[in-house]
Scaffold this active site. Structure first.
Site, PDB file in Angstrom:
ATOM      1  CD  GLU A   1      52.551  58.817  13.077  1.00 57.09           C
ATOM      2  OE1 GLU A   1      52.479  58.026  12.106  1.00 57.09           O
ATOM      3  OE2 GLU A   1      51.897  59.868  13.130  1.00 57.09           O
TER       4      GLU A   1
ATOM      5  N   GLY B   1      51.209  65.851 -25.768  1.00 56.39           N
ATOM      6  CA  GLY B   1      52.205  66.633 -26.499  1.00 56.39           C
ATOM      7  C   GLY B   1      52.194  68.104 -26.106  1.00 56.39           C
TER       8      GLY B   1
ATOM      9  CB  THR C   1      51.042  62.310 -27.481  1.00 59.35           C
ATOM     10  OG1 THR C   1      51.488  63.660 -27.614  1.00 59.35           O
ATOM     11  CG2 THR C   1      52.128  61.476 -26.837  1.00 59.35           C
TER      12      THR C   1
ATOM     13  CB  CYS D   1      49.186  58.130  14.897  1.00 60.18           C
ATOM     14  SG  CYS D   1      49.206  56.967  13.530  1.00 60.18           S
TER      15      CYS D   1
END
Ligand SMILES: NC(=O)c1ccc[n+]([C@@H]2O[C@H](COP(=O)([O-])OP(=O)(O)OC[C@H]3O[C@@H](n4cnc5c(N)ncnc54)[C@H](OP(=O)(O)O)[C@@H]3O)[C@@H](O)[C@H]2O)c1
Length: 363
Positions: free
Chosen positions: A64, A306, A217, A105
């Protein structure tokens, strides 16, 4: 397809069109605003967009404020102040009501005396949650909430998950062959998806706060988990390594990004490495990891494998979205892909690969 797109736009109301523009702007904050939400704002005067903005990188002005500044800079303060009084501001998320890193805001919209404030969805953050709109309505400004509400909720699914479930939004990602295999039968790395899919994954990494892999992995693939095929910031790298077997020269420890190692032995820092010791690796591991990351303000995470690691998050019920690449390759043997009991919501082509999106529930 062109005809369909045209029809779709024509069937939208003016309010929906402007809110759609807010969503297009909001997404420009992906990868930089977290742990704030991604928000877009559009200011309309006499049926013309006179200013627009989206959330600046974390700690900077909200959407805003950027839209208001845009009008002030374009028209000069004197003219802008007059225009605001007959303008509608569209915002994809309720304006904030509290002092955070920036002022509220809602107070700014009241000060500029907007004619109307139209909001996509409410902000569940406890210090906002209706209070932003109340402040605005109490000042006599017309308010409306719920324009393209589902789309606005979807845009901030990461933020809402963190606020409402006290954990990051979890995206599972993997590649599989057309006959459902994930990795070769013998331990090792064999690439499944194509180069375009790989680049897309780097883009996704740039949009999320963290990316996680399991021990095997890290050992077999030696992934860097960076965004080197895209631009943006590298996410935090998260490794599960109970016994600290991943070697010091692994790519994950190359210093290109912070790396957090969940393990059973050590709790300290070493440069960009952070070791977090968990007491019990056998119980609630996904939940414990996600809670620790929540405490670090991690808003979203991609689990990149994995298979064992992915399946643990699925079985624990702590996943929100899955992105699965399927290649045309047929292997006939190998490690089976994780099992997901959900139907693909959408599928598309990335070169020869098919990319399918799954969602657990809410969104
Ligand atoms: N197709 C794809 O998208 C994709 C993606 C990534 C990897 N891959 C492939 O997948 C294979 C590796 O997958 P994976 O399933 O074998 O391994 P993984 O999930 O990477 O790692 C599994 C290992 O991590 C440790 N671990 C994970 N959760 C744990 C827990 N709750 N408690 C204790 N230890 C835990 C265990 O190590 P210990 O058993 O040593 O304790 C476990 O064996 C590789 O071949 C790799 O190339 C494919």
């Amino acid at each position: 397809m062109i005809f369909f797109a045209k029809y779709y736009v024509c069937s939208m109301t003016q309010d929906e069109l402007y809110m759609r523009r807010c969503l297009d702007l909001a997404v420009l904050g992906a990868g930089t605003v977290s742990p704030n939400p991604m928000v877009g704002a559009v200011i309309v005067c006499e049926n013309k967009i006179i200013g627009e903005g989206y959330t600046s990188p974390y700690g900077g002005p909200h959407a805003e404020v950027n839209a208001v500044r845009h009008v002030l800079e374009t028209f000069g303060e004197e003219r802008a102040l007059v225009m605001f009084r007959s303008s509608t501001i569209y915002v994809s998320l309720e304006p904030c009501a509290h002092q955070g890193k920036t002022p509220p805001c809602a107070d700014m919209l009241v000060r500029y005396n907007f004619f109307r404030v139209i909001v996509g969805c409410l902000d569940p953050f406890p210090k906002v949650n209706g209070l932003g709109l109340k402040k605005i309505a109490d000042a006599g400004i017309q308010t409306q909430v719920g324009v393209l509400e589902q789309e606005c909720l979807f845009m901030n699914r990461r933020f809402f998950t963190r606020i409402q479930q006290q954990r990051p939004y979890v995206i599972l990602k993997w590649a599989e062959t057309s006959d459902g295999f994930f990795a070769p039968a013998e331990p090792g790395q064999q690439w499944i998806s194509n180069a375009a899919s790989k680049q897309l994954v780097h883009k996704w990494r740039a949009e999320e706060d963290a990316v996680l892999v399991g021990t095997s992995t890290a050992m077999l693939d030696n992934p860097s988990l960076t965004v080197r095929l895209w631009k943006g910031r590298n996410p935090k790298r998260i490794l599960i390594d109970r016994d600290l077997v991943v070697p010091d020269d692994a790519a994950l420890f190359d210093g290109m990004a912070e790396t957090i190692v969940f393990n059973a032995k050590r709790a300290d820092w070493q440069g960009k490495r952070k070791y977090i010791a968990l007491e019990n690796f056998a119980l609630y591991l996904p939940q414990n990891i996600l809670y620790q990351l929540y405490l670090m303000d991690v808003q979203s995470i991609i689990i990149e494998g994995g298979a064992k690691t992915l399946q643990q998050f699925i079985d624990a019920g702590v996943w929100d979205e899955a992105r699965v690449f399927q290649s045309k390759a047929r292997w006939t043997t190998g490690v089976a892909s994780p099992r997901l009991s959900a139907r693909a919501r959408s599928s598309s082509k990335v070169g020869n690969d098919t990319l399918s999106f799954y969602f657990r529930d809410t969104y």
